[in-house]
Scaffold this motif. Structure first.
Motif, PDB file in Angstrom:
ATOM      1  N   LYS A  94      -3.282  -3.169   0.344  1.00 17.53           N
ATOM      2  CA  LYS A  94      -3.462  -2.465  -0.940  1.00 17.53           C
ATOM      3  C   LYS A  94      -2.500  -3.005  -1.996  1.00 17.53           C
ATOM      4  O   LYS A  94      -2.879  -3.229  -3.136  1.00 17.53           O
ATOM      5  CB  LYS A  94      -3.234  -0.959  -0.774  1.00 17.53           C
ATOM      6  CG  LYS A  94      -4.240  -0.288   0.127  1.00 17.53           C
ATOM      7  CD  LYS A  94      -5.206   0.601  -0.643  1.00 17.53           C
ATOM      8  CE  LYS A  94      -6.370   1.080   0.222  1.00 17.53           C
ATOM      9  NZ  LYS A  94      -7.182  -0.028   0.769  1.00 17.53           N
ATOM     10  N   ARG A  95      -1.237  -3.180  -1.623  1.00 20.31           N
ATOM     11  CA  ARG A  95      -0.251  -3.714  -2.572  1.00 20.31           C
ATOM     12  C   ARG A  95      -0.653  -5.107  -3.054  1.00 20.31           C
ATOM     13  O   ARG A  95      -0.579  -5.411  -4.230  1.00 20.31           O
ATOM     14  CB  ARG A  95       1.137  -3.794  -1.927  1.00 20.31           C
ATOM     15  CG  ARG A  95       1.734  -2.469  -1.546  1.00 20.31           C
ATOM     16  CD  ARG A  95       2.156  -1.650  -2.709  1.00 20.31           C
ATOM     17  NE  ARG A  95       3.184  -2.296  -3.538  1.00 20.31           N
ATOM     18  CZ  ARG A  95       3.649  -1.804  -4.668  1.00 20.31           C
ATOM     19  NH1 ARG A  95       3.184  -0.650  -5.111  1.00 20.31           N
ATOM     20  NH2 ARG A  95       4.568  -2.450  -5.356  1.00 20.31           N
ATOM     21  N   HIS A  96      -1.049  -5.971  -2.109  1.00 26.42           N
ATOM     22  CA  HIS A  96      -1.393  -7.337  -2.505  1.00 26.42           C
ATOM     23  C   HIS A  96      -2.690  -7.387  -3.295  1.00 26.42           C
ATOM     24  O   HIS A  96      -2.825  -8.177  -4.217  1.00 26.42           O
ATOM     25  CB  HIS A  96      -1.421  -8.264  -1.282  1.00 26.42           C
ATOM     26  CG  HIS A  96      -0.041  -8.614  -0.825  1.00 26.42           C
ATOM     27  ND1 HIS A  96       0.736  -7.747  -0.109  1.00 26.42           N
ATOM     28  CD2 HIS A  96       0.743  -9.710  -1.052  1.00 26.42           C
ATOM     29  CE1 HIS A  96       1.928  -8.304   0.116  1.00 26.42           C
ATOM     30  NE2 HIS A  96       1.956  -9.490  -0.442  1.00 26.42           N
ATOM     31  N   GLN A  97      -3.628  -6.521  -2.965  1.00 23.59           N
ATOM     32  CA  GLN A  97      -4.882  -6.530  -3.715  1.00 23.59           C
ATOM     33  C   GLN A  97      -4.709  -5.946  -5.117  1.00 23.59           C
ATOM     34  O   GLN A  97      -5.083  -6.576  -6.105  1.00 23.59           O
ATOM     35  CB  GLN A  97      -5.972  -5.751  -2.975  1.00 23.59           C
ATOM     36  CG  GLN A  97      -7.273  -5.738  -3.778  1.00 23.59           C
ATOM     37  CD  GLN A  97      -8.451  -5.124  -3.042  1.00 23.59           C
ATOM     38  OE1 GLN A  97      -8.276  -4.408  -2.048  1.00 23.59           O
ATOM     39  NE2 GLN A  97      -9.641  -5.417  -3.519  1.00 23.59           N
ATOM     40  N   TYR A  98      -4.158  -4.749  -5.199  1.00 20.08           N
ATOM     41  CA  TYR A  98      -4.196  -4.013  -6.472  1.00 20.08           C
ATOM     42  C   TYR A  98      -2.972  -4.228  -7.350  1.00 20.08           C
ATOM     43  O   TYR A  98      -3.063  -4.106  -8.559  1.00 20.08           O
ATOM     44  CB  TYR A  98      -4.395  -2.524  -6.217  1.00 20.08           C
ATOM     45  CG  TYR A  98      -5.727  -2.221  -5.587  1.00 20.08           C
ATOM     46  CD1 TYR A  98      -6.908  -2.533  -6.272  1.00 20.08           C
ATOM     47  CD2 TYR A  98      -5.803  -1.664  -4.323  1.00 20.08           C
ATOM     48  CE1 TYR A  98      -8.142  -2.274  -5.694  1.00 20.08           C
ATOM     49  CE2 TYR A  98      -7.035  -1.398  -3.738  1.00 20.08           C
ATOM     50  CZ  TYR A  98      -8.204  -1.704  -4.425  1.00 20.08           C
ATOM     51  OH  TYR A  98      -9.416  -1.458  -3.854  1.00 20.08           O
ATOM     52  N   VAL A  99      -1.816  -4.513  -6.757  1.00 19.71           N
ATOM     53  CA  VAL A  99      -0.605  -4.687  -7.568  1.00 19.71           C
ATOM     54  C   VAL A  99      -0.334  -6.172  -7.816  1.00 19.71           C
ATOM     55  O   VAL A  99      -0.168  -6.604  -8.946  1.00 19.71           O
ATOM     56  CB  VAL A  99       0.619  -4.019  -6.909  1.00 19.71           C
ATOM     57  CG1 VAL A  99       1.853  -4.180  -7.789  1.00 19.71           C
ATOM     58  CG2 VAL A  99       0.331  -2.544  -6.636  1.00 19.71           C
ATOM     59  N   ARG A 101      -2.406  -8.661  -7.002  1.00 18.67           N
ATOM     60  CA  ARG A 101      -3.677  -9.356  -7.285  1.00 18.67           C
ATOM     61  C   ARG A 101      -3.825 -10.638  -6.470  1.00 18.67           C
ATOM     62  O   ARG A 101      -4.217 -11.679  -6.991  1.00 18.67           O
ATOM     63  CB  ARG A 101      -3.783  -9.694  -8.783  1.00 18.67           C
ATOM     64  CG  ARG A 101      -3.579  -8.484  -9.676  1.00 18.67           C
ATOM     65  CD  ARG A 101      -4.889  -7.820  -9.991  1.00 18.67           C
ATOM     66  NE  ARG A 101      -4.665  -6.524 -10.618  1.00 18.67           N
ATOM     67  CZ  ARG A 101      -5.585  -5.582 -10.671  1.00 18.67           C
ATOM     68  NH1 ARG A 101      -6.781  -5.777 -10.152  1.00 18.67           N
ATOM     69  NH2 ARG A 101      -5.339  -4.444 -11.260  1.00 18.67           N
ATOM     70  N   ASP A 103      -5.618 -12.741  -3.633  1.00 21.80           N
ATOM     71  CA  ASP A 103      -6.848 -12.806  -2.861  1.00 21.80           C
ATOM     72  C   ASP A 103      -6.512 -12.874  -1.364  1.00 21.80           C
ATOM     73  O   ASP A 103      -5.552 -13.535  -0.969  1.00 21.80           O
ATOM     74  CB  ASP A 103      -7.636 -14.044  -3.280  1.00 21.80           C
ATOM     75  CG  ASP A 103      -9.034 -14.031  -2.706  1.00 21.80           C
ATOM     76  OD1 ASP A 103      -9.930 -13.512  -3.395  1.00 21.80           O
ATOM     77  OD2 ASP A 103      -9.219 -14.493  -1.557  1.00 21.80           O
ATOM     78  N   TYR A 149      -9.465  -4.904   2.288  1.00 20.81           N
ATOM     79  CA  TYR A 149      -9.761  -5.340   0.917  1.00 20.81           C
ATOM     80  C   TYR A 149     -11.156  -4.847   0.530  1.00 20.81           C
ATOM     81  O   TYR A 149     -12.049  -4.800   1.355  1.00 20.81           O
ATOM     82  CB  TYR A 149      -9.718  -6.866   0.810  1.00 20.81           C
ATOM     83  CG  TYR A 149      -8.369  -7.435   0.392  1.00 20.81           C
ATOM     84  CD1 TYR A 149      -7.262  -7.348   1.226  1.00 20.81           C
ATOM     85  CD2 TYR A 149      -8.211  -8.086  -0.839  1.00 20.81           C
ATOM     86  CE1 TYR A 149      -6.033  -7.886   0.849  1.00 20.81           C
ATOM     87  CE2 TYR A 149      -6.987  -8.634  -1.217  1.00 20.81           C
ATOM     88  CZ  TYR A 149      -5.908  -8.534  -0.375  1.00 20.81           C
ATOM     89  OH  TYR A 149      -4.697  -9.077  -0.753  1.00 20.81           O
ATOM     90  N   HIS A 150     -11.309  -4.481  -0.737  1.00 19.44           N
ATOM     91  CA  HIS A 150     -12.619  -3.999  -1.186  1.00 19.44           C
ATOM     92  C   HIS A 150     -13.195  -4.926  -2.238  1.00 19.44           C
ATOM     93  O   HIS A 150     -12.483  -5.600  -2.933  1.00 19.44           O
ATOM     94  CB  HIS A 150     -12.485  -2.593  -1.770  1.00 19.44           C
ATOM     95  CG  HIS A 150     -12.058  -1.611  -0.707  1.00 19.44           C
ATOM     96  ND1 HIS A 150     -12.890  -1.196   0.293  1.00 19.44           N
ATOM     97  CD2 HIS A 150     -10.861  -1.025  -0.482  1.00 19.44           C
ATOM     98  CE1 HIS A 150     -12.214  -0.363   1.081  1.00 19.44           C
ATOM     99  NE2 HIS A 150     -10.990  -0.246   0.640  1.00 19.44           N
TER     100      HIS A 150
END
Ligand code: HEM
Length: 150
Positions: A94-99, A101, A103, A149-150
């Motif tokens: 979640k941190r890497h995806q949403y904060v 960014r 991939d 990841y979504h």
């Protein structure tokens, strides 16, 4: 699933590697940037950093290296408690995806780098069998991150 033998293979190697967390973490992150320069874009203020000397003394690299090592340590310490591992990895994803960014495929790149560095650093100690256990663990980890990841 990981067998008891896999877990022992992972813990045994990790103990040595984690003793030198800062230096080994730095080596991993620098190698990622050297081998896949496109991964640098995720880090702020990195445009002008390219020489080995600059990377060696860069604070952001040092800190991310340590964070990588500490998160891996948490995962390995909890290897018998899958719920805990999943919760650590969900947070990481979640941190890497949403904060940050980032991939998800970048995790595959860094895991490849980790295996390579273990081979180089440990030589004959890192046997085929041990290597297979590590690859198994990192590929489970990667698959789980992908699923977060979504
Ligand atoms: C930050 C761990 C791989 C890019 C972080 C943080 C942790 C962490 C714990 C800071 C805490 C947080 O924001 O929740 C890991 C682990 C990795 C990994 C365990 C794999 C084993 C990657 C990869 C990239 C990346 C492959 C990009 C190519 C970043 C960025 C930050 C960050 C840009 C923000 C740091 C900053 O701004 O200085 N990572 N990471 N990470 N990570 Fe990762």
């Amino acid at each position: 699933a990981l067998t008891e033998a896999d877990k022992q293979n992972i813990r045994g190697i990790w103990k040595t590697v984690f003793e030198n967390a800062e230096e080994n973490g730095r080596t991993i992150v620098i190698r990622l940037f050297e081998k896949y320069p496109e991964t640098k874009v995720y880090f702020k203020n990195f445009k002008n950093i390219s020489t080995m000397e600059e990377m060696q003394k860069n604070e952001q690299i040092r800190i991310h290296g340590l964070r990588v090592m500490n998160s891996l340590n948490q995962v390995i310490q909890n290897i018998d408690n899958l719920n805990e591992v999943y919760s650590i990895l969900t947070h990481l994803a979640k941190r890497h995806q949403y904060v940050h960014r980032v991939d998800v495929h970048n995790f595959k790149l860094i895991f490849g780098v980790i295996i390579k560095i273990l081979k180089e650093a440990l030589g004959a100690t890192f046997t085929e069998e041990i290597c297979t256990s590590w690859q198994k663990m990192l590929s489970f980890t990667y698959d789980y991150l992908v699923s977060c990841y979504h």
